[in-house]
Scaffold this active site. Structure first.
Site, PDB file in Angstrom:
ATOM      1  N   GLU A 158      12.365  90.698  47.326  1.00 43.14           N
ATOM      2  CA  GLU A 158      10.979  90.245  47.464  1.00 43.14           C
ATOM      3  C   GLU A 158      10.481  89.611  46.179  1.00 43.14           C
ATOM      4  O   GLU A 158       9.775  88.610  46.209  1.00 43.14           O
ATOM      5  CB  GLU A 158      10.070  91.424  47.835  1.00 43.14           C
ATOM      6  CG  GLU A 158       8.644  91.028  48.206  1.00 43.14           C
ATOM      7  CD  GLU A 158       7.686  90.930  47.008  1.00 43.14           C
ATOM      8  OE1 GLU A 158       6.587  90.388  47.180  1.00 43.14           O
ATOM      9  OE2 GLU A 158       8.056  91.393  45.905  1.00 43.14           O
TER      10      GLU A 158
ATOM     11  N   HIS B  16       4.141  95.305  36.950  1.00 39.05           N
ATOM     12  CA  HIS B  16       5.244  94.465  36.458  1.00 39.05           C
ATOM     13  C   HIS B  16       5.507  94.670  34.964  1.00 39.05           C
ATOM     14  O   HIS B  16       5.862  93.719  34.261  1.00 39.05           O
ATOM     15  CB  HIS B  16       4.982  92.992  36.741  1.00 39.05           C
ATOM     16  CG  HIS B  16       5.319  92.581  38.147  1.00 39.05           C
ATOM     17  ND1 HIS B  16       5.383  91.265  38.563  1.00 39.05           N
ATOM     18  CD2 HIS B  16       5.624  93.319  39.248  1.00 39.05           C
ATOM     19  CE1 HIS B  16       5.694  91.209  39.848  1.00 39.05           C
ATOM     20  NE2 HIS B  16       5.855  92.456  40.289  1.00 39.05           N
TER      21      HIS B  16
END
Length: 751
Positions: free
Chosen positions: A151, A254
Site C-alpha cells: 500500500e 511515518h
C-alpha cells in the site's frame, strides 16, 4: 442479540510480532517473507480452530503484476511486479455468491516500524476473522480479509487484487482500515460513492461511532496530500465502501516513533468492536446481495461526541437547510433596524478587532440595540453560508444549519423573557443552553481539523507557510465561535471590562508568539514532534546524445518537508546552508534529481552536499533493446532495466516531441503537473527483468535530441541502504529531527 468481545491481548501480541521485524518496505525479506509467514501461520490456526463450525476458510497468496495511472500528487503512473497479497475467504460451508471485503496493509515505509500504519489494523483483522469464523450461526454472505503487502507503494497491492483476483468479481462492498496518526479513535472519513445503505449500516452497528461527512468532503477535495486503498476499490473496482483511519498524534506518522507501545489498548479494543460489529452486520444484510437497488443518493452524517451518529438522506438535508434559511429571512424581515449598516459593523469589527469599540461608539448605537444587531447579522451570515453550501450540494451544510436553527429557536423562545426582565440570570443560562449542542459539536469538529491539519503542515513541503494556514484557521474559528456570543457580550452589564479582558488576552498571546519562545520540534519520548528530513546519498550520471558520459557527481541530497527548510539545522551542521541550495536544470527530467515520488512541486528547496561516489553491490543494469520507426510515423523504443525493488522512471520529450503510447496502464501516457512523465516501479521477490516501451512522435530536431530518459534506483533496505558518509551525517542531526535516509543512483540518457 449476540455480543462478541475481541481478545485484546491477542491483537496486541499480533501487533508486537508484526512490528518486531522492523520496517517492512516492499521487496524486503521483512515484508515478503517474515511478515507473510507470520500472517499465514496465524490464519492456519484460525482455520484449524473453526474447522468444526459452520464456516469454511480458504487462503490464497497472490503475487500480482500490473500497472495503472492515478490522479494523485499531480498525476503519475505506477508499475508493480510480484507484490504480495494474502486473501482469506470466510463463507458458509454451502458457499456464498456475494462477498464483503475488509482491507489492511502490512507493509510500511522505509525507516518506520509502521505500528499504526498499518500493522495494528492487520492485528485487529486477524481477531475479527477469528471471531467471525467461530460464530455458531453462519453468515448470509462471505467476507474476504485482504492483508495487502504494497500500500505504501502508492496503493499497488489493492489494485492487483481488485483487478486480477478471481474473488474480486464477487465483492459488493468494502471496509478499508488505515491510519493518518497513531492511535486514538478511528474515524469514518469517507464513504460511498453514493450507496447510503453503507452509512446506515455503520450507524446501526458501530459500538463506538466516530464519523463526519465534513471529513469526507475535506479529504475528497484534495487539500490533504494523502490517499488510501479506498480510491483503488472505488475507481478500479467500481464498488462502494467505508474508509476508517486513526487520526490522533499525526506528528509521528511515518516516523521511527510509530511503535506499538504508543497505541493504547483502548484504541485496539474500540477499533475491533466497531469493525467486528459493522462487518457482521454487512455480511448478514440483504442489501449486500443487490446493492444496486440501494445505490443512489448521499447521506448527511455526523456523530455527537462519539455517542450517537445522526444520519439522514442528503435530499432531506436540502429541505431542512432551505427551511432553516427561510425561517431566518422571515424572522429578519419582521425586525426593524438597518441590516446593511449592522453587517458592515460586524464585518469591520471582525477584521479590525482592536478598533471595534471606536467604530461602535462613532455610530452611537445603544448597547441593547447593538446586541440585537450582532445576533441578527450573525444569523444572516450563517444563513448565507448555509445557502451557499446547500446550493453546491455539499452535505457539510448541516453545520451552518445547526448554527442557524438552534440560535433562532432559542431567541424566539426567550423573546418574552428578554422583554420582561432583560439580561437576567435565567436568560443567560437558557441562552447558553440553547447554543450548547451546535457549539459543542462545532468545537469538536474544530478539534478534529486541528488534530489532522497541524501535523500535516509539518510534512507538506517547503512551499506552504504553515503559520499562515494555522493563523487563518484560528481566526476563522474565533470568528465562527464568537458570532452569537458577541450578541451576549454586548448585552452584559460590564461590556467595557469584558472587551478589555479579551483585548489583554489577545495582546499577551501576540507577544508570546512573536518573541519566538516556542520551538516547533521536540524529541520528548512522551510526545515527540520531529522535523522531517529526507537524505539520499546519491550518484548522478548524465549521458549525451552520443551515449558518452557528459557529467557525473555524487553528494548527500537533502529534502526538508516543512517550511522552515534548514534554518534550524544550519547552526548545528554549518555545511548545510544556502550556498549548497540546488537549482533546477530544466533540460533534465525532474531537474536531474532522484525523486522517489513526484513531489518536487511540494519541496522546491533542496540542498546538495558533495560526497564520495556510491557503489551499491546490486547496481542497476539498463539497456536500450530496440529503436525503430513505425508505419504510422512514430519511433518505438524498447528498454530493459534490472535493479532494486524501488525505481522511478522519468521521461522528458524535447522540441515539441510527444509520447503517443506506451506499455503502462491503459496505454495512454499520463503527464504530471510540469508536463513530464513519472513512472513509479516496485517489485517483490524473484521478479523478472523490467521491460517497457513507448512510442514518440518526433518534433523539430534540437541539441537535446528527441527525448531524455532517466531513472533512479532507491535502496531502502539491506546492505546497500547505508554508507559511511550517510551514517556520519545522520549522527550529527539533532534528536528532534527524523532523517529518513537511503542510497540512490540517477542515470540520464538522451535520444
Amino acid at each position: 442479540h449476540l455480543l462478541i468481545l475481541l481478545c485484546i491481548t491477542s491483537s496486541a501480541k499480533h501487533l508486537e510480532r508484526i512490528t518486531s521485524v522492523g520496517p517492512r518496505p516492499v521487496g524486503s525479506r521483512e515484508n515478503e517473507v517474515l511478515t507473510v509467514n507470520f500472517l499465514l501461520e496465524q490464519i492456519e490456526h484460525i482455520k484449524a480452530d473453526s474447522a468444526s463450525g459452520p464456516h469454511s476458510v480458504t487462503v490464497d497468496v497472490q503475487k500480482p503484476t500490473g500497472s495503472f495511472s492515478i490522479d494523485f500528487l499531480g498525476g503519475f503512473t505506477s508499475y508493480y511486479d510480484k507484490v504480495s497479497n494474502i486473501a482469506v475467504r470466510l463463507e458458509p460451508k454451502a458457499g456464498a455468491q456475494h462477498l464483503m471485503l475488509a482491507n489492511c496493509h502490512f507493509d510500511s515505509v522505509a525507516n518506520s516500524p509502521g505500528a499504526s500504519d498499518d500493522a495494528v489494523s492487520c492485528a485487529v483483522m486477524l481477531e475479527v476473522l477469528h471471531s467471525l469464523a467461530n460464530l455458531s450461526t453462519p453468515l448470509r454472505h462471505g467476507v474476504v480479509f485482504l492483508f495487502n503487502g504494497a500500500e505504501e507503494n502508492v496503493l499497488q497491492a489493492s489494485h492487483g487484487f481488485i483487478t486480477q483476483h478471481p474473488w474480486a468479481k464477487q465483492v459488493r462492498a468494502f471496509i478499508n482500515l488505515e491510519a493518518a496518526g497513531v492511535g486514538g479513535k478511528e474515524v469514518v472519513f469517507q464513504t460511498g460513492p453514493e450507496n447510503p445503505w453503507l452509512v446506515q449500516a455503520y450507524v446501526h452497528a458501530a459500538k463506538h461511532p466516530f464519523a463526519s461527512v465534513v471529513g469526507q468532503e475535506v479529504f475528497q477535495s484534495g487539500v490533504i496530500p494523502s490517499d488510501t486503498d479506498f480510491r483503488i476499490y472505488r475507481d478500479f473496482g467500481n464498488i462502494p465502501g467505508i474508509d476508517l483511519a486513526f487520526i490522533e498524534n499525526g506528528f509521528i506518522y511515518h516516523t521511527k516513533y510509530d511503535t506499538p507501545d504508543r497505541i493504547l489498548t483502548d484504541s485496539i479494543q474500540r477499533a475491533g468492536d466497531n469493525i467486528l460489529a459493522v462487518l457482521k452486520h454487512l455480511a448478514m444484510s440483504v442489501e449486500l446481495a443487490d446493492s444496486s437497488q440501494y445505490r443512489h443518493g448521499n447521506m448527511v452524517f455526523f456523530d455527537l461526541l462519539g455517542m450517537v451518529v445522526v444520519a439522514y438522506p442528503a435530499h432531506v438535508g436540502t429541505i431542512i437547510n432551505y427551511l432553516a434559511a427561510m425561517a431566518t429571512f422571515l424572522y429578519l424581515f419582521k425586525k426593524s433596524s438597518h441590516p446593511t449598516n449592522a453587517t458592515a459593523v460586524v464585518i469591520l469589527s471582525w477584521l479590525v478587532t482592536l478598533l471595534t469599540v471606536l467604530i461602535l461608539a462613532v455610530l452611537g448605537v445603544r448597547r441593547l440595540e447593538l446586541g440585537e444587531l450582532y445576533f441578527d447579522v450573525s444569523l444572516l451570515l450563517w444563513s448565507a453560508a448555509l445557502i451557499f453550501l446547500t446550493a453546491n450540494d455539499l452535505c457539510s451544510a448541516y453545520v451552518p444549519m445547526l448554527m442557524v436553527a438552534f440560535p433562532l429557536v432559542t431567541k424566539l423562545l426567550l423573546t418574552r423573557e428578554f422583554r420582561l426582565r432583560g439580561v437576567s440570570m435565567k436568560y443567560s443560562i437558557l441562552y447558553q443552553l440553547g447554543l450548547g449542542l451546535p457549539y459543542v459539536h462545532f468545537m469538536f469538529l474544530i478539534w478534529v481539523v486541528f488534530e489532522i491539519f497541524t501535523p500535516i503542515l509539518g510534512r507538506c513541503g517547503t512551499e506552504i507557510p504553515p503559520d499562515v494556514v494555522l493563523a487563518t484557521l484560528v481566526a476563522l474559528t474565533v470568528i465562527f465561535l464568537s458570532s452569537f456570543f458577541l450578541h451576549f457580550i454586548y448585552l452584559a452589564r460590564s461590556t467595557k471590562w469584558l472587551l478589555a479582558g479579551l483585548g489583554t488576552v489577545f495582546t499577551v498571546f501576540l507577544l508570546l508568539v512573536s518573541c519566538g519562545l516556542f520551538f516547533p520540534y521536540t524529541a520528548d519520548p512522551s510526545a515527540p514532534r520531529p522535523k522531517r528530513v529526507f537524505i539520499q546519498h546519491t550518484t548522478r550520471t548524465f549521458h549525451g546524445l552520443d551515449g558518452q558520459v557528459e557529467s557525473k557527481d555524487s553528494g548527500l541530497w537533502i529534502n526538508s518537508f516543512d517550511y522552515t527548510g534548514m534554518q534550524h539545522i544550519t547552526p548545528l551542521i554549518p555545511e548545510i546552508n544556502d550556498t549548497i541550495r540546488t537549482s533546477c536544470h530544466d533540460d533534465r527530467p525532474f531537474c536531474g534529481f532522484p525523486w522517489f515520488l513526484p513531489i518536487n512541486f511540494l519541496a522546491k528547496k533542496n540542498w546538495y552536499l558533495p560526497a564520495p561516489e556510491v557503489f551499491p553491490k546490486s547496481p542497476v543494469k539498463f539497456q536500450l533493446l530496440s529503436k525503430e520507426e513505425t508505419k504510422w510515423g512514430t519511433v518505438k523504443m524498447t528498454f530493459e532495466v534490472k535493479g532494486p525493488s524501488h525505481m522511478s522512471l522519468y521521461l522528458k520529450p524535447h522540441q515539441d516531441a510527444t509520447l503517443s503510447s506506451w506499455s503502462f496502464g491503459d496505454g495512454t501516457p499520463k503527464l504530471d503537473l510540469a508536463g513530464e512523465y513519472f513512472i513509479f516501479y516496485s517489485h517483490g521477490l524473484d521478479a523478472p527483468v523490467w521491460n517497457f516501451w513507448f512510442e514518440i512522435q518526433q518534433g523539430q530536431k534540437g541539441p537535446l535530441g528527441m527525448i531524455s530518459v532517466a531513472f533512479s534506483a532507491h535502496y531502502f533496505f539491506g546492505e546497500d541502504q547505508r554508507t559511511v558518509q550517510l551514517n556520519n551525517m545522520l549522527d550529527r542531526f539533532p534528536k528532534w529531527a527524523f532523517a529518513s535516509s537511503w542510497v540512490s543512483t540517477y542515470h540520464m540518457y538522451r535520444y
